[in-house]
Design an enzyme around this catalytic site. Structure first.
Site, PDB file in Angstrom:
ATOM      1  N   ASP A 166     -55.613 113.995   2.469  1.00  0.00           N
ATOM      2  CA  ASP A 166     -55.598 112.550   2.230  1.00  0.00           C
ATOM      3  C   ASP A 166     -54.467 111.958   3.051  1.00  0.00           C
ATOM      4  OD1 ASP A 166     -56.053 109.961   0.885  1.00  0.00           O
ATOM      5  OD2 ASP A 166     -57.179 111.189  -0.529  1.00  0.00           O
ATOM      6  N   HIS A 230     -58.763 107.658   4.904  1.00  0.00           N
ATOM      7  CA  HIS A 230     -57.695 108.451   4.268  1.00  0.00           C
ATOM      8  C   HIS A 230     -57.168 109.498   5.237  1.00  0.00           C
ATOM      9  CE1 HIS A 230     -57.928 106.580   0.356  1.00  0.00           C
ATOM     10  NE2 HIS A 230     -59.243 106.684   0.372  1.00  0.00           N
ATOM     11  N   GLU A 294     -63.684 104.414   0.962  1.00  0.00           N
ATOM     12  CA  GLU A 294     -62.629 103.437   1.261  1.00  0.00           C
ATOM     13  C   GLU A 294     -62.252 103.397   2.746  1.00  0.00           C
ATOM     14  OE1 GLU A 294     -60.475 103.458  -3.110  1.00  0.00           O
ATOM     15  OE2 GLU A 294     -59.717 104.880  -1.641  1.00  0.00           O
TER      16      GLU A 294
END
Ligand SMILES: [Zn+2]
Length: 497
Positions: A166, A230, A294
């Site tokens: 991440d 990410h 995202e």
């Protein structure tokens, strides 16, 4: 006296007699098939120098027996137990069922109480009963992960989804890209004076150790690598893979960042190929989770390479570029014999690059993504953040409780219905459900335990049993909590609803 078994078995028929187990100091002799599973049970009751100091059997009790028999008629995770006065017969179709049966016995042995003679038949409702740990925002140690896996297996959880990368840290060694771990595994915590560098990564030996430990407990380890968002840790290591060229850093802030992998740079697929080769070598699971959540297109919009890619592919807009990347990653994995799993954002595809039907959708933004996915024929794993599946949320609505964003009660973990509102054919595509722990503020295994237990216990019964009954569960939990204590697990003890 009631039987305290969690998850609740499909059928229990009690007799008046008892196997008075508490009088014995030795583990019964385990004979017959499934000796591999039996050896794990022996290990679980072996005296140990380090915690958890669960009750140990000092040896074997030659007068008591567990006789294990292979029974091809039983389904893959099913088992049957016949508990007599001096012997227990365990039947299972394969090692998975046998392990579950032995864990049911482990629960009864942990309690050390009178065990009624009984006949138990058991099998799961859902095949995917998962748990995800974010090892990027906080780097959990190998001993902690093993302790957790062992405790999960006591409740017939059968998937450990390992979130390995991440923005805040890359935890997987990839031989062709050494800077991923040399640079990407450490971050500077600027909030702390002296700005210490924290982090770490798992060595290949660490990963093999965890995979083999989990496999002995019939838990499948599914790795997750987040592409193309990410990606701060990747970009800090290899700035050329971003749209602007940097400078980048491994993030010590939390959130969603503009810098993602450059969709116009073919080198990102070279990286993905090397990463997938490493995963294929280290993880036997047929699944690889590719994240996909995202992703911001802020940088892509202003990047000449990304704009050229958009023109070359004939796509309409920047968000569609993500589906182009996803489809490419999915086919790269397919060539290596792996099936991709993605967060529900990957469903927002472009008509030109439709997501292949075999891609498994993990529904996290509520259940809507999962409901849409089954309509399109995708297999689905339900992990709605709104329904008790996000264990980094508070246990109850109290600011003094640890946790972020929102609330997930034990009752919600027990109640989430993965097939709610679906037709029979849609429901058939639902593989099961999963609970997740994101570790932004769960910066110690001990805190993680508090967030996980007993919600995962409730969730395990929810996914396993055909006989859900929350009042009965809450009553059983008072006994079961002592077992969790014996396993040295910190647990939340507040209100359940
Ligand atoms: Zn770009």
């Amino acid at each position: 006296m009631p039987f305290t078994i969690i998850p609740e078995p499909a059928l229990i028929r009690k007799r008046d007699d008892f196997l008075e187990f508490f009088e014995y100091t030795g583990l019964p002799v385990i004979e017959g098939d499934f000796q591999k599973e039996a050896s794990v049970l022996k290990e679980q009751f072996a005296p140990r120098a380090e915690p958890p100091h669960s009750p140990a059997f000092s040896g074997t009790d030659a007068a008591r027996k567990i006789v294990c028999k292979k029974d091809e008629a039983l389904k893959v995770e099913a088992y049957a137990l016949a508990i007599g006065r001096e012997a227990i017969e365990l039947r299972a179709g394969c090692g998975r069922g046998a392990y579950h049966g032995l864990q049911t016995l482990r629960q009864l042995f942990l309690s050390g109480e009178k065990i009624p003679c009984a006949h138990i038949e058991d099998e799961p409702r859902f095949g995917w009963r998962g748990f995800m740990l974010d090892a990027s925002r906080y780097f959990y140690t190998v001993p902690f992960i093993k302790k957790l896996i062992d405790a999960l297996s006591l409740h017939h959880i059968n998937v450990f989804h390992w979130h390995l990368t991440d923005d805040q840290g890359w935890r997987l060694p990839v031989p062709e890209y050494p800077l991923l771990t040399d640079i990407g595994s450490k971050r500077v915590e600027r909030r702390l004076s002296g700005a210490p560098s924290i982090g770490g990564f798992y060595t290949e030996d660490d990963i093999r150790e965890i995979v083999s430990y989990a496999s002995a407990r019939h838990i499948e380890v599914v790795p997750e690598i987040d592409f193309p968002g990410h990606a701060s840790a990747i970009l800090a290591a290899y700035p050329g893979l971003g749209c602007t060229g940097g400078p980048y850093r491994v993030e010590d802030r939390f959130g969603i960042f503009d810098d993602v992998l450059c969709a116009g740079n073919d080198a990102i697929f070279g990286l993905a190929d090397a990463v997938f080769n490493t995963l294929a070598r280290l993880f036997p699971s047929p699944y690889v989770h590719i994240g996909g959540d995202e992703v911001r297109v802020t940088r892509w919009s202003r990047c000449p390479k990304c704009n050229k890619r958009l023109a070359d592919t004939g796509l309409k807009n920047m968000p569609e570029l993500q589906s182009w990347i996803t489809v490419k990653l999915v086919s790269m994995l397919a060539e290596k014999g792996k099936t991709a799993i993605g967060w529900d954002e990957v469903l927002e595809d472009s008509p030109r690059y439709m997501l292949p039907k075999e891609v498994v959708i993990m529904s996290w933004r509520g259940a809507d993504g999962g409901k849409a996915a089954v309509k399109r024929g995708h297999p689905v794993i339900m992990s709605p953040n709104t329904e008790g599946c996000y264990l980094d949320y508070r246990n109850c609505d109290d600011v003094e409780e640890p946790g972020q964003w929102s609330v997930s009660t034990v009752y919600q973990s027990y109640s989430m219905n993965p097939v709610a509102g679906m037709s029979e054919s849609e429901a058939a595509l639902v593989m099961g459900g999963q609970c997740n722990v994101w570790s932004e503020i769960i910066y110690a295994g001990r805190i993680a335990e508090y967030m996980i237990f007993p919600r995962i216990v409730a969730f395990a019964e929810n996914m396993w049993t055909f006989r859900k009954d929350f009042a009965n569960f809450a009553q059983k939990l008072t006994v079961h909590r002592q077992r969790l204590d014996m396993l040295d697990l910190v647990q939340y003890r507040g209100r359940l609803k």
